[in-house]
Structures are given as C-alpha cells and as structure tokens.
Design a protein around this motif. Structure first.
Motif, PDB file in Angstrom:
ATOM      1  N   SER A   1      11.299 -16.796   6.478  1.00 42.89           N
ATOM      2  CA  SER A   1      11.461 -15.331   6.173  1.00 42.89           C
ATOM      3  C   SER A   1      10.560 -14.537   5.073  1.00 42.89           C
ATOM      4  N   GLY A   2      11.032 -14.461   4.286  1.00 40.71           N
ATOM      5  CA  GLY A   2      10.564 -13.647   3.266  1.00 40.71           C
ATOM      6  C   GLY A   2       9.424 -13.958   3.789  1.00 40.71           C
ATOM      7  N   ILE A   3       8.920 -15.216   3.025  1.00 36.31           N
ATOM      8  CA  ILE A   3       7.419 -15.270   3.100  1.00 36.31           C
ATOM      9  C   ILE A   3       6.955 -15.650   3.880  1.00 36.31           C
ATOM     10  N   PHE A   4       7.248 -15.292   5.215  1.00 36.23           N
ATOM     11  CA  PHE A   4       6.658 -15.098   6.849  1.00 36.23           C
ATOM     12  C   PHE A   4       6.388 -13.450   7.557  1.00 36.23           C
ATOM     13  N   TRP A   5       7.231 -12.662   6.278  1.00 36.60           N
ATOM     14  CA  TRP A   5       7.574 -11.508   6.800  1.00 36.60           C
ATOM     15  C   TRP A   5       6.333 -10.829   4.914  1.00 36.60           C
ATOM     16  N   VAL A   6       5.720 -11.451   4.507  1.00 36.75           N
ATOM     17  CA  VAL A   6       4.620 -11.106   3.777  1.00 36.75           C
ATOM     18  C   VAL A   6       3.224 -10.618   4.971  1.00 36.75           C
ATOM     19  N   MET A   7       3.489 -11.596   5.702  1.00 34.66           N
ATOM     20  CA  MET A   7       1.783 -12.195   6.366  1.00 34.66           C
ATOM     21  C   MET A   7       2.479 -11.326   8.357  1.00 34.66           C
ATOM     22  N   GLY A   8       3.262 -11.106   7.873  1.00 32.73           N
ATOM     23  CA  GLY A   8       4.152 -10.174   9.569  1.00 32.73           C
ATOM     24  C   GLY A   8       4.621 -10.571  10.556  1.00 32.73           C
ATOM     25  N   ARG A   9       5.366 -11.503   9.528  1.00 24.18           N
ATOM     26  CA  ARG A   9       6.921 -11.908  11.094  1.00 24.18           C
ATOM     27  C   ARG A   9       7.068 -10.776  10.952  1.00 24.18           C
TER      28      ARG A   9
ATOM     29  N   GLY B   1       2.480  -3.821  13.429  1.00 27.38           N
ATOM     30  CA  GLY B   1       1.564  -3.380  12.985  1.00 27.38           C
ATOM     31  C   GLY B   1       0.972  -1.616  12.135  1.00 27.38           C
ATOM     32  N   TRP B   2      -0.034  -1.714  11.003  1.00 28.52           N
ATOM     33  CA  TRP B   2       0.817  -1.123  10.695  1.00 28.52           C
ATOM     34  C   TRP B   2      -1.209  -0.361   9.977  1.00 28.52           C
ATOM     35  N   PRO B   3      -1.789   0.719  10.072  1.00 27.08           N
ATOM     36  CA  PRO B   3      -2.754   1.638   9.595  1.00 27.08           C
ATOM     37  C   PRO B   3      -3.817  -0.429   9.217  1.00 27.08           C
ATOM     38  N   GLU B   4      -5.223  -0.058  10.059  1.00 23.10           N
ATOM     39  CA  GLU B   4      -5.820  -0.859   9.040  1.00 23.10           C
ATOM     40  C   GLU B   4      -6.766  -0.881   7.582  1.00 23.10           C
ATOM     41  N   ARG B   5      -6.787  -1.754   6.393  1.00 22.88           N
ATOM     42  CA  ARG B   5      -6.931  -2.105   5.871  1.00 22.88           C
ATOM     43  C   ARG B   5      -7.917  -2.976   5.093  1.00 22.88           C
ATOM     44  N   GLU B   6      -8.694  -2.985   4.468  1.00 24.34           N
ATOM     45  CA  GLU B   6      -9.361  -4.661   3.642  1.00 24.34           C
ATOM     46  C   GLU B   6      -8.408  -5.663   3.202  1.00 24.34           C
TER      47      GLU B   6
ATOM     48  N   GLY C   1      -6.315  -6.883   6.654  1.00 26.32           N
ATOM     49  CA  GLY C   1      -5.826  -5.836   8.265  1.00 26.32           C
ATOM     50  C   GLY C   1      -4.742  -4.540   8.503  1.00 26.32           C
ATOM     51  N   LYS C   2      -4.185  -5.289  10.065  1.00 26.16           N
ATOM     52  CA  LYS C   2      -2.706  -4.535  10.200  1.00 26.16           C
ATOM     53  C   LYS C   2      -1.282  -5.078   9.427  1.00 26.16           C
ATOM     54  N   VAL C   3      -1.327  -5.890   8.539  1.00 30.72           N
ATOM     55  CA  VAL C   3      -0.663  -6.519   8.263  1.00 30.72           C
ATOM     56  C   VAL C   3       0.152  -5.127   6.648  1.00 30.72           C
ATOM     57  N   ARG C   4       1.099  -4.786   6.774  1.00 31.38           N
ATOM     58  CA  ARG C   4       1.687  -4.320   6.147  1.00 31.38           C
ATOM     59  C   ARG C   4       1.293  -4.036   4.784  1.00 31.38           C
ATOM     60  N   THR C   5       0.426  -2.825   3.683  1.00 31.00           N
ATOM     61  CA  THR C   5      -0.094  -3.436   2.518  1.00 31.00           C
ATOM     62  C   THR C   5       1.830  -2.980   1.322  1.00 31.00           C
ATOM     63  N   MET C   6       1.242  -4.252   0.208  1.00 32.76           N
ATOM     64  CA  MET C   6       2.275  -3.560  -0.987  1.00 32.76           C
ATOM     65  C   MET C   6       0.621  -2.981  -1.783  1.00 32.76           C
ATOM     66  N   THR C   7       1.168  -2.231  -2.821  1.00 32.69           N
ATOM     67  CA  THR C   7       0.631  -2.653  -4.266  1.00 32.69           C
ATOM     68  C   THR C   7       1.449  -2.133  -5.656  1.00 32.69           C
ATOM     69  N   SER C   8       1.001  -3.205  -6.635  1.00 33.98           N
ATOM     70  CA  SER C   8       1.065  -2.712  -7.773  1.00 33.98           C
ATOM     71  C   SER C   8       1.246  -1.717  -8.455  1.00 33.98           C
ATOM     72  N   ARG C   9      -0.526  -0.440  -7.722  1.00 36.42           N
ATOM     73  CA  ARG C   9       0.011   0.385  -8.370  1.00 36.42           C
ATOM     74  C   ARG C   9       1.332   2.097  -7.466  1.00 36.42           C
ATOM     75  N   SER C  10       0.756   1.676  -6.337  1.00 38.91           N
ATOM     76  CA  SER C  10       2.371   2.039  -5.545  1.00 38.91           C
ATOM     77  C   SER C  10       4.065   1.967  -6.368  1.00 38.91           C
ATOM     78  N   THR C  11       3.872   0.757  -6.628  1.00 38.61           N
ATOM     79  CA  THR C  11       5.220   0.182  -6.999  1.00 38.61           C
ATOM     80  C   THR C  11       5.578   1.120  -8.195  1.00 38.61           C
TER      81      THR C  11
END
Ligand SMILES: Cc1cc2nc3c(=O)[nH]c(=O)nc-3n(C[C@H](O)[C@H](O)[C@H](O)COP(=O)(O)OP(=O)(O)OC[C@H]3O[C@@H](n4cnc5c(N)ncnc54)[C@H](O)[C@@H]3O)c2cc1C
Length: 518
Positions: A468-476, A480-485, A488-498
C-alpha cells in the motif's frame, strides 16, 4: 461442522471430511501468531471441543523465504517464547519449530496432518503464504481450512480491491456494521478443558526438533513475558530487549540485518497499546506527523507479525471511548470524520487502523499482481512513463541509498532509522519513498528499490501495507495532482517543504550523520 466463526472468514483448502479417527485437531499457526483475538484459533478450539480431541498448535518458522534475517526471526521467536509460557500447564500441546536449514522442515506439516482430524490455518493475502497454502493443500490428507483474522472486515466481504480510500470508506460504512459484532474471542483458551495429547510422537521430534530444544533454554527465554514486571520495576521498557540476543548464527539467514531493541510477542504488543492509549491517542490527530512527539501507536510491527489483532486494538480504543455501535451516525457516505461517533483523535486513528490498513489487505487479496508495476492505475503509469526521460537532480544506486549516502540530510536520517530501528516515522516514510521515486532512472527502479529496502529492514515489512505504502508513492489509492518534472501528475513531496512543515531538530540529532544511533 457448524461454526461460531463467521462462514465468510473460513476458506476450505482441502474439502475432505473430518477424520474422526485422527489423534488431534492441528492448528498450523503461520500468520496470526497469537493466542488471543484470533478467529483461526477459535475455529481450531471449537473443532477440538466438538470432536473431544486434543488441540496441537504447530507454529513454524522457515528460513528459505525472501529477506529472512535475524531481525525478523528474533521477533517471531520472541512470540514463540510468549506462547510457550502462556500454554505451559494448559491442556493444549505447543510445537514451535524453527527450520535449521532450508528444506529441513519439508514433510513436517504432512506428517502432522497425517494423524490429524483436520488442519486449521491462517489466511492472509501476501508474501509467500498464499503459495505455501496452495502447496500444503496438495499434501494434507484431511480437511484443511484457512481462517481470515486479518481485520474487522472479512477479506471476502468485498468482491474486488478498491481504488481509493474514499471509495473503500464508503464501502466500509455500508458493510462494516454487520460485522462489528463478530469479533474473535478475547481469550479462546480461557477455561477450555480438552483431552490432552500424550506429546508429539518421538519420531517427529527426532527428525524435526522443536525450537525449545534447538535453542539453549536461557537464551530462548530471553523473551519470556513474565520478566516484564521485573523490567518495569527497574524502570526499563518491557517492549524493548534488554537481555542477550538469540544466537541465530547457525541459521542460513541474513545476519547483517540485526535484531532491533523491539521485542516481539503479544505481551510487548499489549504493553505498547496500553501506553499509546494512556499517552498518544489523545494527541494522535494533531501530532501523528511530528517525528518528535511520539503520538503514533508504533503498533505496525506487532500487527504485521500477527502478535496483536486489529480487533483487540479496536476494542481497546472503543472501550476507552466508551463507544458502542449505536454511536455510528449519519449516512454511509464515506466521510472521514463523524461517522464513528468517537472523539476526533480516535476517529483519526481508526481511519488508519481500519480504513487504510484494510484497504491494503483487501487490495492484495483480490488483486494477485499487487506487487507488480503493472498493477498501478493507468493514469499513474502513463504520467510516470511520460516523465521517465526527465532529467533527475540526482540518481543514486541501491548501495548508495542503502548506506544513507545521499546529499539529503533528512532522507539519510530516515534511512538510518530504518536500518537501525526497523521503522521510519510515518510522515518521513512517505518522504523517503517520494525521494526514491525522484532519484532513480526509471519508476520501475524506484519500485524495486523501495520494495527491497522496506522489506529487508522494516519490522513491519513484507506486509499488505508495505505494498500500500510503496505503491501509494507511485500513485495507487491517490489522484492526479498538478503536473511536475519527474513525478508527472503523481503527488510530490520534498525534503525542503518537509523541513518547513515539521520540527526535526531532535529527530536529526538522533538519526543525522552525527547522531549517536543509541
Ligand atoms: C513508502 C512506504 C512504505 C510503507 N511500508 C509499510 C510496511 O511495510 N508495513 C506497514 O504496516 N505499513 C507501511 N506503510 C504505512 C505506514 O507508514 C505505517 O503503517 C505506519 O507508519 C506505521 O506506524 P504506526 O504503527 O505508528 O501507525 P499509526 O499511525 O499508529 O496507525 C495505526 C495502524 O494503522 C495502520 N496504518 C497506519 N498508516 C497506514 C497507511 N498509510 N497505510 C496502511 N496502513 C496504515 C498500521 O497498521 C498502523 O500500525 C508504508 C508507508 C509508506 C509511505
């Protein structure tokens, strides 16, 4: 045979009649490794009582499975020690078996089943267990049933895996109330008198020596739950190991993944649950994501090894909340808040324990390719493929990631916690996965690396929720979220925002490069 265990939880693997001339009912304990709140044990006990036969509990631990290591063995053997102590003096025979070398245990189940009236075992949807059950059904000569004690909702209550938590929550609202009164017995062996078995036949014990003979007694008993009170008097934490660790060096398993301080077994699990209820649950909704606050339950290792049941955890929360099913309110519309009629904190915890946990169990049960890249939703695969050629800021190998050698301080700290303690704090675990997705050449590589590291080191790894967790990282289970480098449309998380969102000082002090790892 009529049963108190709901029929929807019983899967017949060998549809033979019960061998009434058999010597005992055999409970082959492989996933629900507990003597409480366990539908499979309930089923075995009721069969033994109705046939007036002894009950033999056979708990086995193989060596030849992926990621077998001292860390996971230690947890399971701690649980075995707990079972041996609990069953001492009862009319139930306990046979713990730790395979000394790959293949040594071959034939043991078949031999035990040969003298059994029936075999009852555990049903669970992931890892090598479904395959092992199919193989067992070819050699078991009597009736064999696998019983689902995975969660509050029977696995077979749904006919498919759900694509998102929201849909599953709606399904739960409609379906779960009728199952809430069907919990397993809290103490299925309490007061039970069964005919006693005159021991396991010597021929079996000679060929397959039980674990208490294989392991030196004083070492084996390190996990004795009766020691907990002495540890408590000393001010030590009974959920943590304090004595010498088991000598597992002769076993052909990975010795580099060493035991953590966490102790296995129901005693330690229950102690952790009680501590969480006393100091954690109230803060859960607000502080769960804060690595410094210790507001999460930390129960996932024991849930994974089957040492504690989701039913027991749910029931303890319900009791603390003075809750009964009559408090359920409103339409079955998939709301995250307000449906249960519990406090906000308790509802938030139950949403993880029931909605998210059982979403994963149901998905793996109904979608047998749950571990393959192809099982991702189409939109996620399309967008990840479309961005597979995007330039990555960093690309790290499995070895660099494993050794926490990236340029990212927070990620390295999370990886160190995983390697050393076998867990990652929940919010950082999401970040850990998202960064791996950003730092590998192709999303397929990210998947392979996450599965490898999570299942190698995590105490709760190799579980439906690992996927669940690992595939959630990939979109399961997500949208879709706004598209990024790269993402793509998979949700992003960054260390900077964290870093902006969370207070990480104490966490980095402990798990950062200069941390003491103590
Ligand atoms: C990349 C990645 C890998 C993961 N691997 C695993 C894994 O191997 N095993 C595992 O059990 N969980 C895994 N999770 C889910 C989640 O991180 C853990 O279940 C949770 O952090 C366990 O901590 P806790 O027991 O304190 O949870 P709590 O917050 O106290 O929640 C109580 C219980 O609810 C369940 N739960 C909580 N969060 C989730 C979730 N997001 N999805 C499914 N169930 C949940 C767990 O059984 C947990 O013990 C993973 C998540 C990610 C993002």
């Amino acid at each position: 045979m009529a049963s108190e265990v709901p029929a929807i939880r019983i899967r017949t693997f060998v549809d033979a009649s019960i061998n009434e001339a058999g010597d005992y009912v055999l409970y082959w304990m492989i996933a629900n490794r507990r003597l409480v709140w366990n539908h499979a044990l309930d089923r075995a006990v009721e069969m033994a009582r109705s046939l007036e036969k002894p009950l033999l509990i056979f708990e086995a631990l193989r060596v030849g499975y992926p990621w077998a290591a001292d860390r996971h063995h230690q947890m399971i053997i701690d649980g075995m020690a707990h079972h041996r102590a609990r069953l001492d003096g009862l009319s139930v025979t306990y046979y713990p078996y730790v395979e000394p070398e790959e293949g040594a245990g071959k034939g043991l189940l078949q031999a035990l089943a040969g003298s059994a009236c029936a075999v009852v075992t555990d049903d669970t949807p992931t890892f090598f267990i479904p395959k092992m059950l199919r193989a067992a059904s070819a050699v078991v000569p009597c009736r064999m049933e696998a019983v689902d004690s995975c969660g509050l909702l029977p696995l077979r209550a749904a006919s498919k895996g759900h694509a998102a938590a929201y849909h599953f929550r709606r399904f739960l609202h409609k379906t779960l109330p009728e199952h809430l009164g069907e919990a397993p017995r809290a103490d299925p062996l309490g007061g039970v008198q069964l005919p006693e078995l005159d021991g396991v036949p010597d021929a079996f014990l000679e060929q397959w020596p039980p674990a208490h003979e294989l392991l030196a007694d004083e070492v084996f008993w390190r996990g004795d739950p009766t020691q907990a009170s002495a540890e408590e008097q000393d001010g030590r934490d009974p959920t943590k190991a304090s004595g010498p660790l088991l000598d597992l060096s002769s076993l052909p398993i990975d010795h580099s993944v060493t035991p953590t301080a966490t102790r296995g077994g129901h005693g330690a699990a229950r102690r952790r649950l009680d501590d969480f209820l006393a100091d954690g649950l109230e803060r859960y909704a607000e502080d769960r994501n804060d690595p410094d606050s210790d507001a999460a339950s930390r129960l996932s290792p024991w849930l994974h090894y089957g040492h504690i049941s989701a039913h027991e955890v749910f029931s303890a929360v319900a009791e603390q909340e003075d809750w009964s099913p009559q408090r359920i309110s409103g339409p079955p519309d998939g709301r995250r808040k307000g449906w249960w009629g519990m406090s906000e904190a308790a509802e938030s915890f139950i949403d993880e324990l029931v909605t998210w946990r059982e979403l994963g169990y149901g998905f793996c049960y109904h979608e047998s390719d749950y571990a393959s890249y192809e099982s991702l939703p189409e939109w996620a695969r399309e967008t990840l493929e479309a961005h597979a050629g995007d330039e990555r800021e960093h690309v790290y190998s499995l070895e660099e990631l494993d050794s926490a050698s990236t340029d990212d301080e927070i990620w390295n700290a999370a990886q160190r916690q995983l390697v050393h303690d076998g867990v990652i704090q929940n919010y950082l675990r999401m970040l850990w996965g998202k960064n791996i997705l950003a730092w590998t050449e192709h999303p397929r590589d990210a998947l392979d690396i996450m599965i490898e590291l999570n299942n190698r080191y995590a105490l709760d790894g190799r579980d439906p929720n690992s996927y669940s967790g690992i595939f959630w990282v990939m979109g399961r289970f997500d949208r879709g979220w706004p598209e990024r480098e790269v993402y793509g449309k998979v949700r992003t998380m960054t260390s900077r925002s964290t870093r902006k969102k969370l207070k990480l000082d104490r966490y980095l002090e402990r798990w950062g490069a200069q941390g003491s790892l103590l």
